[in-house]
Scaffold this motif. Sequence first.
Motif, mmCIF file in Angstrom:
data_model
loop_
_atom_site.group_PDB
_atom_site.id
_atom_site.type_symbol
_atom_site.label_atom_id
_atom_site.label_comp_id
_atom_site.label_asym_id
_atom_site.label_seq_id
_atom_site.Cartn_x
_atom_site.Cartn_y
_atom_site.Cartn_z
ATOM 1 N N PRO A 146 -12.334 15.395 -17.354
ATOM 2 C CA PRO A 146 -13.519 14.767 -17.958
ATOM 3 C C PRO A 146 -13.270 13.314 -18.358
ATOM 4 C CG PRO A 146 -13.162 16.965 -18.860
ATOM 5 C CD PRO A 146 -11.962 16.650 -18.012
ATOM 6 N N THR A 147 -14.216 12.466 -18.021
ATOM 7 C CA THR A 147 -14.100 11.037 -18.299
ATOM 8 C C THR A 147 -13.893 10.766 -19.786
ATOM 9 O OG1 THR A 147 -15.490 10.550 -16.393
ATOM 10 C CG2 THR A 147 -15.269 8.815 -18.033
ATOM 11 N N ALA A 148 -14.575 11.511 -20.641
ATOM 12 C CA ALA A 148 -14.445 11.290 -22.087
ATOM 13 C C ALA A 148 -12.999 11.395 -22.539
ATOM 14 C CB ALA A 148 -15.310 12.285 -22.857
ATOM 15 N N CYS A 149 -12.264 12.353 -21.995
ATOM 16 C CA CYS A 149 -10.862 12.562 -22.394
ATOM 17 C C CYS A 149 -9.963 11.441 -21.903
ATOM 18 C CB CYS A 149 -10.356 13.900 -21.866
ATOM 19 S SG CYS A 149 -11.212 15.313 -22.580
ATOM 20 N N ARG A 150 -10.400 10.711 -20.873
ATOM 21 C CA ARG A 150 -9.608 9.618 -20.324
ATOM 22 C C ARG A 150 -10.044 8.265 -20.860
ATOM 23 N NH1 ARG A 150 -10.701 8.713 -15.426
ATOM 24 N NH2 ARG A 150 -12.408 10.139 -15.103
ATOM 25 N N THR A 151 -11.075 8.245 -21.717
ATOM 26 C CA THR A 151 -11.596 6.954 -22.183
ATOM 27 C C THR A 151 -11.761 6.944 -23.707
ATOM 28 O OG1 THR A 151 -13.869 7.709 -21.690
ATOM 29 C CG2 THR A 151 -12.736 6.437 -19.971
ATOM 30 N N TRP A 152 -12.949 7.213 -24.184
ATOM 31 C CA TRP A 152 -13.286 6.985 -25.585
ATOM 32 C C TRP A 152 -12.867 8.105 -26.527
ATOM 33 C CZ3 TRP A 152 -16.388 10.484 -28.033
ATOM 34 C CH2 TRP A 152 -17.125 11.356 -27.218
ATOM 35 N N LEU A 153 -12.863 9.357 -26.086
ATOM 36 C CA LEU A 153 -12.680 10.487 -26.999
ATOM 37 C C LEU A 153 -11.377 10.448 -27.796
ATOM 38 C CD1 LEU A 153 -13.803 13.172 -28.108
ATOM 39 C CD2 LEU A 153 -12.631 14.307 -26.223
ATOM 40 N N PRO A 154 -10.206 10.260 -27.161
ATOM 41 C CA PRO A 154 -9.000 10.249 -27.982
ATOM 42 C C PRO A 154 -9.002 9.124 -29.028
ATOM 43 C CG PRO A 154 -8.459 9.775 -25.672
ATOM 44 C CD PRO A 154 -9.904 10.130 -25.734
ATOM 45 N N HIS A 155 -9.558 7.977 -28.666
ATOM 46 C CA HIS A 155 -9.621 6.869 -29.631
ATOM 47 C C HIS A 155 -10.558 7.191 -30.795
ATOM 48 C CE1 HIS A 155 -7.090 4.123 -27.435
ATOM 49 N NE2 HIS A 155 -7.795 4.338 -26.326
ATOM 50 N N ALA A 156 -11.697 7.789 -30.489
ATOM 51 C CA ALA A 156 -12.639 8.150 -31.565
ATOM 52 C C ALA A 156 -11.999 9.158 -32.512
ATOM 53 C CB ALA A 156 -13.925 8.709 -30.968
ATOM 54 N N ARG A 157 -11.283 10.134 -31.965
ATOM 55 C CA ARG A 157 -10.638 11.146 -32.802
ATOM 56 C C ARG A 157 -9.448 10.563 -33.567
ATOM 57 N NH1 ARG A 157 -12.550 16.103 -30.566
ATOM 58 N NH2 ARG A 157 -14.789 15.749 -30.506
ATOM 59 N N LEU A 158 -8.715 9.651 -32.925
ATOM 60 C CA LEU A 158 -7.625 8.972 -33.635
ATOM 61 C C LEU A 158 -8.165 8.191 -34.824
ATOM 62 C CD1 LEU A 158 -5.493 7.792 -30.603
ATOM 63 C CD2 LEU A 158 -4.625 9.150 -32.527
ATOM 64 N N SER A 159 -9.305 7.568 -34.637
ATOM 65 C CA SER A 159 -9.934 6.830 -35.731
ATOM 66 C C SER A 159 -10.220 7.753 -36.908
ATOM 67 C CB SER A 159 -11.231 6.160 -35.242
ATOM 68 O OG SER A 159 -11.849 5.457 -36.290
ATOM 69 N N LEU A 160 -10.745 8.935 -36.615
ATOM 70 C CA LEU A 160 -11.031 9.899 -37.685
ATOM 71 C C LEU A 160 -9.756 10.376 -38.377
ATOM 72 C CD1 LEU A 160 -13.769 12.097 -35.964
ATOM 73 C CD2 LEU A 160 -14.107 10.342 -37.719
ATOM 74 N N CYS A 161 -8.733 10.681 -37.585
ATOM 75 C CA CYS A 161 -7.465 11.157 -38.162
ATOM 76 C C CYS A 161 -6.858 10.104 -39.075
ATOM 77 C CB CYS A 161 -6.470 11.513 -37.061
ATOM 78 S SG CYS A 161 -6.863 13.009 -36.137
ATOM 79 N N TYR A 162 -6.800 8.863 -38.587
ATOM 80 C CA TYR A 162 -6.219 7.798 -39.402
ATOM 81 C C TYR A 162 -7.049 7.540 -40.658
ATOM 82 C CZ TYR A 162 -2.556 6.519 -36.077
ATOM 83 O OH TYR A 162 -1.437 6.520 -35.287
ATOM 84 N N ALA A 163 -8.356 7.649 -40.549
ATOM 85 C CA ALA A 163 -9.209 7.467 -41.736
ATOM 86 C C ALA A 163 -8.924 8.554 -42.767
ATOM 87 C CB ALA A 163 -10.677 7.476 -41.328
ATOM 88 N N GLN B 294 -5.522 1.206 -38.716
ATOM 89 C CA GLN B 294 -5.405 1.971 -37.476
ATOM 90 C C GLN B 294 -6.736 2.651 -37.127
ATOM 91 O OE1 GLN B 294 -2.877 2.542 -35.147
ATOM 92 N NE2 GLN B 294 -1.970 0.754 -36.119
ATOM 93 N N ALA B 295 -7.424 3.138 -38.149
ATOM 94 C CA ALA B 295 -8.726 3.783 -37.916
ATOM 95 C C ALA B 295 -9.698 2.803 -37.275
ATOM 96 C CB ALA B 295 -9.284 4.324 -39.222
ATOM 97 N N LEU B 296 -9.742 1.579 -37.801
ATOM 98 C CA LEU B 296 -10.650 0.570 -37.250
ATOM 99 C C LEU B 296 -10.223 0.152 -35.841
ATOM 100 C CD1 LEU B 296 -13.118 -1.214 -37.622
ATOM 101 C CD2 LEU B 296 -11.629 -2.932 -38.697
ATOM 102 N N MET B 297 -8.917 0.029 -35.619
ATOM 103 C CA MET B 297 -8.432 -0.359 -34.297
ATOM 104 C C MET B 297 -8.858 0.664 -33.234
ATOM 105 S SD MET B 297 -4.585 -0.749 -32.797
ATOM 106 C CE MET B 297 -4.442 1.010 -32.524
ATOM 107 N N HIS B 298 -8.705 1.945 -33.535
ATOM 108 C CA HIS B 298 -9.082 2.962 -32.552
ATOM 109 C C HIS B 298 -10.598 3.085 -32.418
ATOM 110 C CE1 HIS B 298 -5.234 4.336 -31.166
ATOM 111 N NE2 HIS B 298 -4.780 4.250 -32.410
#
Length: 196
Positions: free
Chosen positions: A128-145, A152-156
């Motif tokens: 899935p394209t989401a897993c290769r593009t935006w999804l991990p970054h969006a979830r990393l942002s949540l984890c770091y927040a 780091q949250a803002l960067m992701h």
Amino acid sequence: MRILRKWIAEEGIAQGRLLFYYAGECYDRQRYAAAARGYAKLLEQPSGYREDRLIACARLAECYERLGQPGCKLGALLQSFQYDLPHADFCCGIAACFHERQELVSAIYWYMQAVDVSSRDTGLRPVPTACRTWLPHARLSLCYAHLGNWEQALMHNTKAREFLPNDPGLLDNRQKLEAILRKEIRNRKEQDEAQS
């Protein structure tokens, strides 16, 4: 389904591609328990196509998710490593298992693995394209927040918005993160002034 059942009856056993197709039909019909049994049986067999096994791992994980068995889901995702190097969707799925358990450091590790392998060729199985593009970054942002690491949250969040620049959720999170960072900078500046 009738054709597959007849074929299985004629063969006397469901194995290989026949089992793969039967499990797929069960999956498509949302008969997740039957599909899980079929995919698990397929993965127990000593040989088979790599792509079929990877698809079986992904769908088996989805079946376990639908059946409310998160431990089995994680096992199915990890089993994919027996057949190929990590794929971004498996890494995201593993990360989500840890994220749901609030094990954020482990979730971050696996989301970062998804980012690292996102450009790797996965062969014939579509990822899935989401897993290769935006999804991990969006979830990393949540984890770091959640860990209070606002930079780091803002960067992701920014990296996720490179793929989805107008996403309302990402834009809303950016505003919240920027507001928190502005407040932190003000507080630090006030503390520095008070100490001097």
